[in-house]
Design a protein around this motif. Structure first.
Motif, PDB file in Angstrom:
ATOM      1  N   ARG A 100       0.845  -1.190   0.000  1.00  0.00           N
ATOM      2  CA  ARG A 100       0.000   0.000   0.000  1.00  0.00           C
ATOM      3  C   ARG A 100       0.883   1.244   0.000  1.00  0.00           C
ATOM      4  NH1 ARG A 100      -2.977  -2.488   5.266  1.00  0.00           N
ATOM      5  NH2 ARG A 100      -4.355  -4.006   4.253  1.00  0.00           N
ATOM      6  N   ALA A 101       0.550   2.186  -0.850  1.00  0.00           N
ATOM      7  CA  ALA A 101       1.323   3.437  -0.922  1.00  0.00           C
ATOM      8  C   ALA A 101       0.426   4.522  -1.488  1.00  0.00           C
ATOM      9  CB  ALA A 101       2.569   3.259  -1.793  1.00  0.00           C
ATOM     10  N   ASP A 102       0.766   5.782  -1.230  1.00  0.00           N
ATOM     11  CA  ASP A 102      -0.068   6.880  -1.708  1.00  0.00           C
ATOM     12  C   ASP A 102       0.280   7.241  -3.148  1.00  0.00           C
ATOM     13  OD1 ASP A 102       2.266   8.410  -1.574  1.00  0.00           O
ATOM     14  OD2 ASP A 102       1.754   9.308   0.355  1.00  0.00           O
ATOM     15  N   LYS A 103      -0.312   8.317  -3.652  1.00  0.00           N
ATOM     16  CA  LYS A 103      -0.174   8.680  -5.057  1.00  0.00           C
ATOM     17  C   LYS A 103       1.258   9.041  -5.448  1.00  0.00           C
ATOM     18  CE  LYS A 103      -4.905  10.338  -5.784  1.00  0.00           C
ATOM     19  NZ  LYS A 103      -5.743  11.503  -6.194  1.00  0.00           N
ATOM     20  N   ALA A 104       2.086   9.405  -4.468  1.00  0.00           N
ATOM     21  CA  ALA A 104       3.475   9.752  -4.790  1.00  0.00           C
ATOM     22  C   ALA A 104       4.214   8.581  -5.421  1.00  0.00           C
ATOM     23  CB  ALA A 104       4.206  10.221  -3.537  1.00  0.00           C
ATOM     24  N   TYR A 105       3.731   7.358  -5.184  1.00  0.00           N
ATOM     25  CA  TYR A 105       4.395   6.161  -5.692  1.00  0.00           C
ATOM     26  C   TYR A 105       3.701   5.612  -6.943  1.00  0.00           C
ATOM     27  CZ  TYR A 105       6.666   6.269  -1.139  1.00  0.00           C
ATOM     28  OH  TYR A 105       7.387   6.656  -0.031  1.00  0.00           O
ATOM     29  N   SER A 106       2.754   6.371  -7.483  1.00  0.00           N
ATOM     30  CA  SER A 106       2.019   5.915  -8.657  1.00  0.00           C
ATOM     31  C   SER A 106       2.829   6.190  -9.914  1.00  0.00           C
ATOM     32  CB  SER A 106       0.666   6.629  -8.739  1.00  0.00           C
ATOM     33  OG  SER A 106      -0.040   6.221  -9.883  1.00  0.00           O
ATOM     34  N   SER A 107       3.632   5.234 -10.299  1.00  0.00           N
ATOM     35  CA  SER A 107       4.409   5.338 -11.536  1.00  0.00           C
ATOM     36  C   SER A 107       4.367   4.001 -12.256  1.00  0.00           C
ATOM     37  CB  SER A 107       5.862   5.723 -11.244  1.00  0.00           C
ATOM     38  OG  SER A 107       6.559   4.656 -10.641  1.00  0.00           O
ATOM     39  N   ARG A 108       4.584   4.033 -13.554  1.00  0.00           N
ATOM     40  CA  ARG A 108       4.571   2.792 -14.339  1.00  0.00           C
ATOM     41  C   ARG A 108       5.660   1.839 -13.870  1.00  0.00           C
ATOM     42  NH1 ARG A 108       4.570   3.388 -20.727  1.00  0.00           N
ATOM     43  NH2 ARG A 108       2.524   4.248 -20.153  1.00  0.00           N
ATOM     44  N   ALA A 109       6.833   2.397 -13.544  1.00  0.00           N
ATOM     45  CA  ALA A 109       7.950   1.541 -13.119  1.00  0.00           C
ATOM     46  C   ALA A 109       7.615   0.807 -11.822  1.00  0.00           C
ATOM     47  CB  ALA A 109       9.210   2.384 -12.947  1.00  0.00           C
ATOM     48  N   ASN A 110       7.008   1.512 -10.861  1.00  0.00           N
ATOM     49  CA  ASN A 110       6.673   0.879  -9.588  1.00  0.00           C
ATOM     50  C   ASN A 110       5.592  -0.183  -9.766  1.00  0.00           C
ATOM     51  OD1 ASN A 110       8.511   2.488  -8.253  1.00  0.00           O
ATOM     52  ND2 ASN A 110       6.991   3.991  -7.589  1.00  0.00           N
ATOM     53  N   ARG A 111       4.606   0.111 -10.601  1.00  0.00           N
ATOM     54  CA  ARG A 111       3.547  -0.876 -10.818  1.00  0.00           C
ATOM     55  C   ARG A 111       4.085  -2.113 -11.545  1.00  0.00           C
ATOM     56  NH1 ARG A 111      -1.373   1.326  -9.501  1.00  0.00           N
ATOM     57  NH2 ARG A 111      -1.456   3.603  -9.439  1.00  0.00           N
ATOM     58  N   GLU A 112       4.970  -1.909 -12.508  1.00  0.00           N
ATOM     59  CA  GLU A 112       5.567  -3.048 -13.210  1.00  0.00           C
ATOM     60  C   GLU A 112       6.433  -3.871 -12.267  1.00  0.00           C
ATOM     61  OE1 GLU A 112       7.659  -1.623 -16.586  1.00  0.00           O
ATOM     62  OE2 GLU A 112       5.844  -1.293 -17.789  1.00  0.00           O
ATOM     63  N   LEU A 113       7.150  -3.193 -11.361  1.00  0.00           N
ATOM     64  CA  LEU A 113       7.966  -3.914 -10.390  1.00  0.00           C
ATOM     65  C   LEU A 113       7.106  -4.846  -9.549  1.00  0.00           C
ATOM     66  CD1 LEU A 113      10.594  -4.349  -8.704  1.00  0.00           C
ATOM     67  CD2 LEU A 113       9.885  -2.377  -7.343  1.00  0.00           C
ATOM     68  N   LEU A 114       5.997  -4.338  -9.045  1.00  0.00           N
ATOM     69  CA  LEU A 114       5.119  -5.168  -8.222  1.00  0.00           C
ATOM     70  C   LEU A 114       4.464  -6.268  -9.047  1.00  0.00           C
ATOM     71  CD1 LEU A 114       3.406  -2.384  -6.049  1.00  0.00           C
ATOM     72  CD2 LEU A 114       5.300  -3.880  -5.410  1.00  0.00           C
ATOM     73  N   ARG A 115       4.065  -5.936 -10.265  1.00  0.00           N
ATOM     74  CA  ARG A 115       3.426  -6.941 -11.117  1.00  0.00           C
ATOM     75  C   ARG A 115       4.390  -8.082 -11.432  1.00  0.00           C
ATOM     76  NH1 ARG A 115       2.749  -4.030 -15.331  1.00  0.00           N
ATOM     77  NH2 ARG A 115       0.942  -2.957 -14.466  1.00  0.00           N
ATOM     78  N   GLY A 162       4.704 -10.432  -8.601  1.00  0.00           N
ATOM     79  CA  GLY A 162       3.467 -11.062  -8.152  1.00  0.00           C
ATOM     80  C   GLY A 162       2.902 -10.462  -6.888  1.00  0.00           C
ATOM     81  N   ILE A 163       3.118  -9.160  -6.685  1.00  0.00           N
ATOM     82  CA  ILE A 163       2.647  -8.465  -5.493  1.00  0.00           C
ATOM     83  C   ILE A 163       1.475  -7.571  -5.884  1.00  0.00           C
ATOM     84  CG2 ILE A 163       3.274  -6.881  -3.633  1.00  0.00           C
ATOM     85  CD1 ILE A 163       6.202  -7.692  -4.089  1.00  0.00           C
ATOM     86  N   LYS A 164       0.424  -7.628  -5.110  1.00  0.00           N
ATOM     87  CA  LYS A 164      -0.742  -6.786  -5.369  1.00  0.00           C
ATOM     88  C   LYS A 164      -0.406  -5.323  -5.058  1.00  0.00           C
ATOM     89  CE  LYS A 164      -5.497  -6.009  -3.775  1.00  0.00           C
ATOM     90  NZ  LYS A 164      -6.552  -6.483  -2.841  1.00  0.00           N
ATOM     91  N   ALA A 165      -0.657  -4.434  -6.005  1.00  0.00           N
ATOM     92  CA  ALA A 165      -0.407  -2.998  -5.821  1.00  0.00           C
ATOM     93  C   ALA A 165      -1.687  -2.328  -5.350  1.00  0.00           C
ATOM     94  CB  ALA A 165       0.077  -2.374  -7.116  1.00  0.00           C
ATOM     95  N   VAL A 166      -1.593  -1.662  -4.199  1.00  0.00           N
ATOM     96  CA  VAL A 166      -2.719  -0.876  -3.681  1.00  0.00           C
ATOM     97  C   VAL A 166      -2.257   0.578  -3.670  1.00  0.00           C
ATOM     98  CG1 VAL A 166      -4.401  -0.604  -1.825  1.00  0.00           C
ATOM     99  CG2 VAL A 166      -3.394  -2.856  -2.288  1.00  0.00           C
ATOM    100  N   ILE A 167      -2.248   1.181  -4.862  1.00  0.00           N
ATOM    101  CA  ILE A 167      -1.734   2.528  -5.062  1.00  0.00           C
ATOM    102  C   ILE A 167      -2.736   3.299  -5.920  1.00  0.00           C
ATOM    103  CG2 ILE A 167       0.191   3.923  -5.913  1.00  0.00           C
ATOM    104  CD1 ILE A 167       1.965   1.449  -5.725  1.00  0.00           C
ATOM    105  N   PRO A 168      -3.299   4.390  -5.428  1.00  0.00           N
ATOM    106  CA  PRO A 168      -4.250   5.158  -6.247  1.00  0.00           C
ATOM    107  C   PRO A 168      -3.550   5.838  -7.420  1.00  0.00           C
ATOM    108  CG  PRO A 168      -3.767   6.321  -4.207  1.00  0.00           C
ATOM    109  CD  PRO A 168      -3.111   4.981  -4.090  1.00  0.00           C
TER     110      PRO A 168
END
Length: 302
Positions: free
Chosen positions: A201-216, A219-225
């Motif tokens: 879980r992280a706030d909007k400051a961490y909403s980037s394509r690189a971070n989402r791809e890293l979690l994907r 195999g980690i669920k991203a809870v980032i708006p």
């Protein structure tokens, strides 16, 4: 004086018994046994609680240089990191670790006593070798003056798993991968260390394509708006903009545990304000505050 200082002692007997098992008993150089180790550690905690200069420690804790040198040794040789890892592993083995991890950062003002060391612009910290002091000592200049930023990953109960220190003006998103790298929990029953949370879980400051791809990819669920401008750009692109990222608003309600973790850590004055010249020793104080939280859970368990 001793009666006054006793009121500031933090650890119970059971908590100290557990911590003592995880601390080195000698200096490791000449094999000399540490004397009065509990008194020395309580001196570290007293200074962390009050924020006073090391040389002003009450004589109850022995020579101030002894307390400082041992804290500096534990910071540089990774002792506090190993203690935190061991406590987290115990909690995980007992089913007391919530793998819904929250990530965030907090800005810490640097006191003038901690800002007089020569510094040059540094790179992002190398999470595989946290014993190296960064060239900029984790201090940056922003509108608030000289500041540092503590980056924290905590479990679903708000207890720390990974701590990094960087300059205050640096962004949060570039540090995301480094903070997650710091999560490495041994399995006491054997097997590979666990490094992958169930969700982050992280706030909007961490909403980037690189971070989402890293979690994907892990195999980690991203809870980032999603940021408002990112959503607008995606809509403007039409079909080529793709689908909106998955977001679980119910799970996101639990992200506040990291904010509460910072509030609890900043009850220690030497965490709330940085008095240390070295990022290593400031980070060690943050780790020590987190270790106390784990000891409150594990040290008094039957």
């Amino acid at each position: 004086m001793a009666d006054v200082v006793d009121r500031f002692e933090v650890l119970t007997d059971k908590q100290w018994e557990l911590l003592e098992l995880l601390l080195p008993s000698s200096d490791g150089l000449r094999g000399r046994k540490f004397r009065n180790n509990r008194v020395v550690v309580e001196g570290m905690l007293y200074r962390l609680r009050t924020g006073l200069p090391w040389r002003d420690l009450p004589s109850h804790f022995g020579p101030w240089k002894t307390v400082w040198k041992r804290h500096r040794r534990y910071a540089g040789d990774g002792t506090w990191d190993r203690v935190l890892t061991a406590l987290v592993a115990m909690a995980d083995a007992g089913g007391n670790l919530d793998w819904a991890v929250s990530v965030d950062s907090t800005v810490v003002r640097v006191h003038q006593h901690g800002a007089n060391a020569a510094r040059t612009q540094g790179d992002l910290p190398n999470c595989t070798n946290l014993r190296d002091e960064p060239a900029d000592h984790g201090i940056g200049r922003s509108r608030g003056g000289l500041t540092s930023k503590a980056h924290l990953a905590c479990d679903g109960h708000g207890r720390p798993l990974s701590v990094l220190v960087g300059p205050g003006q640096a962004g949060d998103s570039p540090m995301f991968a480094h903070v997650l790298e710091g999560i490495c929990v041994p399995r006491l029953a054997g097997g590979a260390h666990r490094t992958r949370p169930d969700e982050v879980r992280a706030d909007k400051a961490y909403s980037s394509r690189a971070n989402r791809e890293l979690l994907r990819n892990r195999g980690i669920k991203a809870v980032i708006p999603e940021k408002t401008d990112q959503a607008a750009n995606r809509v403007n692109k039409g079909r080529s903009g793709g689908r909106p990222p998955n977001f679980d608003p119910e799970s996101y309600k639990g992200r506040n545990v990291v904010e509460r973790a910072f509030n609890k850590a900043k009850q220690w004055r030497a965490v709330a304000t940085r008095y240390d010249k070295l990022a290593l020793t400031y980070r060690a104080g943050f780790l020590l505050a987190g270790i106390v939280e784990w000891l409150k859970l594990l040290g008094d368990m039957p």
